[in-house]
Design a protein around this motif. Structure first.
Motif, short mmCIF file in Angstrom:
data_model
loop_
_atom_site.label_atom_id
_atom_site.label_comp_id
_atom_site.label_asym_id
_atom_site.label_seq_id
_atom_site.Cartn_x
_atom_site.Cartn_y
_atom_site.Cartn_z
N GLN A 201 -39.61 12.23 9.74
CA GLN A 201 -40.53 11.64 8.77
C GLN A 201 -41.92 12.21 9.00
O GLN A 201 -42.36 12.34 10.15
N ILE A 206 -39.40 12.00 4.00
CA ILE A 206 -38.32 11.74 4.94
C ILE A 206 -37.17 12.69 4.61
O ILE A 206 -36.71 12.74 3.47
N LYS A 220 -35.05 4.91 7.79
CA LYS A 220 -36.47 5.24 7.78
C LYS A 220 -37.10 4.85 6.43
O LYS A 220 -38.23 4.35 6.37
N GLU A 223 -37.60 1.08 6.33
CA GLU A 223 -38.76 0.70 7.14
C GLU A 223 -40.06 0.91 6.37
O GLU A 223 -40.98 0.09 6.43
#
Length: 225
Positions: A201, A206, A220, A223
């Motif tokens: 990332q 990403i 990711k 999040e």
């Protein structure tokens, strides 16, 4: 509720081999279920709309995972998938993030698709996550930042490796190699061993290396959301 746009390929010809390609089931199913199970609302789009082509190899027993097995039995998701919306009808303003599953198909269509390029740039300029796995980082071939530089210039990225492409014996078939293109565009490319999970990332970008990295990319992304 967060809204994520999944963009799948509409391309089904594997160069001039006479074989079929498309999207890789694991790279769609694994992130799809991870995000869906966490309450994320997902819209599926493709350049042509309708049923995106599935890479037939990704449906074989060799590449079976819990997510692909769930997908095989999930008639509701298959119905949604078969009615993917046309890419030129969607707007970045309706979504919180964008995700591109791989498969070899994106090398031919999404990498060159003007609607895809415009969407990616608008998500990036709006500071929204742009994520892609395996061959899907091909989408960064022509994308630019606000200054007109390649979007990945100076950014940490990964994607399908040259050695993985060689292992599946398609180096001379594909229109370009993802690893080489990302490096040529100034991306700070890194990788792990072939076929092992790996995702990086950098800000809102990403990227994942291969099919096994699909869930890491989705984690990711979640999040960030």
């Amino acid at each position: 509720m967060k809204n994520v746009l999944f963009v799948l390929t509409s391309h089904e010809q594997l160069g001039d081999t006479g074989e079929k390609t498309g999207f890789w089931i694991e790279e769609f199913a694994s992130p799809y279920y991870l995000l869906k199970d966490k309450g994320v609302n997902i819209t599926i789009a493709s350049p042509k709309g309708g049923q995106p082509p599935v890479d037939p190899k990704s449906a074989t027993e060799d590449f079976s995972t819990p997510a692909t097995e769930r997908f095989n039995k999930d008639e509701d998701t298959k119905a949604i998938l078969s009615n993917s919306v046309k890419l030129n009808t969607v707007s970045e303003t309706d979504y919180d993030a964008i995700f591109f599953p791989g498969g070899h198909g994106p090398l031919w269509d999404l990498a060159e698709d003007k609607d895809a390029i415009t969407l990616i740039e608008s998500f990036y300029n709006a500071n929204k996550p742009v994520s892609a796995v395996c061959h899907a980082p091909a989408i960064f071939k022509h994308t630019k930042d606000a200054s007109g530089n390649p979007l990945v210039k100076g950014k940490k990225v990964t994607g399908f490796t040259n050695t993985e492409e060689a292992a599946v014996q398609l180096t001379d078939i594909v229109p370009f190699l993802v690893e080489e293109m990302l490096q040529a565009n100034g991306g700070v490319y890194s990788r792990t061993e072939d076929w092992k999970p790996y995702a990086v990332q950098d800000g809102t970008l990403i990227t994942g290396q291969n099919p096994a990295s699909s869930e890491l990319v989705a984690e990711k992304l979640f999040e960030m959301l």
